[in-house]
Design an enzyme around this catalytic site. Structure first.
Site, PDB file in Angstrom:
ATOM      1  N   LEU A  16      -8.377  -3.347 -11.384  1.00 26.86           N
ATOM      2  CA  LEU A  16      -8.246  -2.403 -10.281  1.00 26.86           C
ATOM      3  C   LEU A  16      -8.575  -0.982 -10.713  1.00 26.86           C
ATOM      4  O   LEU A  16      -9.137  -0.208  -9.935  1.00 26.86           O
ATOM      5  CB  LEU A  16      -6.818  -2.453  -9.719  1.00 26.86           C
ATOM      6  CG  LEU A  16      -6.344  -3.802  -9.175  1.00 26.86           C
ATOM      7  CD1 LEU A  16      -4.932  -3.675  -8.614  1.00 26.86           C
ATOM      8  CD2 LEU A  16      -7.293  -4.342  -8.112  1.00 26.86           C
ATOM      9  N   SER A 143       3.591  -3.558  -7.166  1.00 26.78           N
ATOM     10  CA  SER A 143       3.104  -4.877  -6.755  1.00 26.78           C
ATOM     11  C   SER A 143       4.194  -5.573  -5.966  1.00 26.78           C
ATOM     12  O   SER A 143       5.288  -5.026  -5.754  1.00 26.78           O
ATOM     13  CB  SER A 143       2.722  -5.724  -7.977  1.00 26.78           C
ATOM     14  OG  SER A 143       3.902  -6.180  -8.631  1.00 26.78           O
ATOM     15  N   TYR A 156       8.025  -8.311 -15.677  1.00 29.92           N
ATOM     16  CA  TYR A 156       7.053  -7.618 -14.825  1.00 29.92           C
ATOM     17  C   TYR A 156       7.740  -7.096 -13.563  1.00 29.92           C
ATOM     18  O   TYR A 156       7.570  -5.929 -13.181  1.00 29.92           O
ATOM     19  CB  TYR A 156       5.920  -8.575 -14.476  1.00 29.92           C
ATOM     20  CG  TYR A 156       4.844  -7.986 -13.598  1.00 29.92           C
ATOM     21  CD1 TYR A 156       3.809  -7.237 -14.139  1.00 29.92           C
ATOM     22  CD2 TYR A 156       4.849  -8.191 -12.223  1.00 29.92           C
ATOM     23  CE1 TYR A 156       2.809  -6.696 -13.341  1.00 29.92           C
ATOM     24  CE2 TYR A 156       3.860  -7.661 -11.407  1.00 29.92           C
ATOM     25  CZ  TYR A 156       2.843  -6.910 -11.974  1.00 29.92           C
ATOM     26  OH  TYR A 156       1.861  -6.380 -11.165  1.00 29.92           O
ATOM     27  N   LYS A 160       8.238  -3.120 -12.562  1.00 28.39           N
ATOM     28  CA  LYS A 160       7.672  -2.582 -11.320  1.00 28.39           C
ATOM     29  C   LYS A 160       8.770  -2.053 -10.404  1.00 28.39           C
ATOM     30  O   LYS A 160       8.589  -1.040  -9.719  1.00 28.39           O
ATOM     31  CB  LYS A 160       6.856  -3.659 -10.602  1.00 28.39           C
ATOM     32  CG  LYS A 160       5.530  -3.991 -11.273  1.00 28.39           C
ATOM     33  CD  LYS A 160       4.593  -2.798 -11.326  1.00 28.39           C
ATOM     34  CE  LYS A 160       3.203  -3.188 -11.840  1.00 28.39           C
ATOM     35  NZ  LYS A 160       2.288  -2.015 -11.935  1.00 28.39           N
ATOM     36  N   THR A 191      -8.614 -10.154 -10.388  1.00 27.98           N
ATOM     37  CA  THR A 191      -8.803  -9.448 -11.642  1.00 27.98           C
ATOM     38  C   THR A 191      -8.298 -10.317 -12.787  1.00 27.98           C
ATOM     39  O   THR A 191      -7.655 -11.348 -12.574  1.00 27.98           O
ATOM     40  CB  THR A 191      -8.028  -8.113 -11.665  1.00 27.98           C
ATOM     41  OG1 THR A 191      -6.618  -8.395 -11.687  1.00 27.98           O
ATOM     42  CG2 THR A 191      -8.352  -7.265 -10.450  1.00 27.98           C
TER      43      THR A 191
END
Length: 294
Positions: A16, A143, A156, A160, A191
């Site tokens: 991104l 996200s 993760y 975030k 991605t």
């Protein structure tokens, strides 16, 4: 240093960040592309955009968000090049798969260093000049894991979530100085980070969580194939977000992110938990109780 709008994008060598750097360069921005490997990353950016080696609108910035010295040097490079950037986009991140029991503490530390601690340090280094200039926008790329903790991605999701709480707190602090904060909740994009090659895999596929992994892997891959969009679509969403004049905004970029944010507002936490469990095929409460580690 002129009126050219400038934007710092971390993690600009791939995914991104790469797509966003290309998009904003083509739209007239001075892009300061921050990345670990400047030589290879800048060559790829120049090849993709057609920029010359000495193009003043495409500047490479060496940055390792886990290294305090690298962050300080990067901030000095940015300030020397443009003074206060018009926008600072915290996009860099890493991905990891595995249950809490399976993921080592070192992975948690690296996740938070890359997603929270490093971005905080870079922002602190750039804020004095941004305050003096009286303008700027700080964009935090979150996200779906930042909206709702997702199983098998606890580090993760936790990082975030922390990123979002930081952004919410900081927005009220810097707004009086003319600096806005935007949180972008990204959907699924095609991605490297959603592939095995772009993910640190801590899963024990033969361990006690094997019943989770077997179903989640199958369903997750199918969902990604259906939902993944082109990174260029994210870049267009980021470009639009940079035009905001609001002191704080949190917006989804992608239909799946939008649906999750709506569900998170409408459903009680227990209801969303059950919905996530059913979608991912996780065994019901108590189904595996009494199993040993061996």
């Amino acid at each position: 240093m002129g009126s050219q709008r400038s934007v710092v994008i971390t993690g600009a060598s791939r995914g991104l960040g790469f797509a966003s750097a290309c998009h904003l360069y083509r739209n007239g921005w001075h892009v300061l592309a921050a990345m670990r490997s400047v030589d290879t990353g800048m060559k790829a950016l120049r090849d993709a955009t057609g920029a010359a080696d000495d193009d003043p609108r495409l500047t490479g910035v060496t940055l390792d968000l886990t290294d305090t010295g690298s962050i300080e040097t990067a901030a000095q490079t940015i300030t020397a090049a443009v003074g206060a950037p018009h926008a600072l986009v915290h996009n860099a991140g890493i991905s990891a798969a595995g249950m809490v029991e399976e993921t080592p503490t070192s992975l948690w530390e690296r996740m938070f260093a890359t997603t929270v601690f490093g971005p905080v340090a870079l922002t602190k280094a750039l804020l004095p000049e941004m305050r003096r200039t009286g303008r700027g926008r700080i964009v935090l790329v979150s996200s779906q894991g930042g909206v709702r903790g997702m199983p098998a991605t606890a580090p993760y999701s936790a990082a975030k979530g922390a990123l979002e709480r930081w952004g919410e707190a900081m927005a009220a602090e810097v707004a009086p100085f003319g600096i806005g904060v935007t949180i972008l909740v990204t959907g699924t994009y095609d991605t490297e980070i959603i592939t095995d090659a772009g993910t640190t895999d801590c899963r024990d596929l033969a361990g006690v969580y094997a019943p989770h992994h077997a179903t989640m892997d199958k369903r997750g891959r199918a969902a990604m194939r259906m939902a993944a969009r082109s990174p260029e679509k994210f870049a267009a969403g980021l470009s639009k977000a940079l035009e905001s004049t609001k002191p704080f905004v949190k917006v989804p970029v992608g239909p799946d992110a939008r649906m999750l944010m709506i569900a998170n507002r409408l459903l009680p936490a227990a209801g969303l938990h059950q919905m996530t469990r059913l979608m991912m095929g996780i065994p019901r409460f108590g189904a595996l109780g009494g199993q040993s580690n061996g």
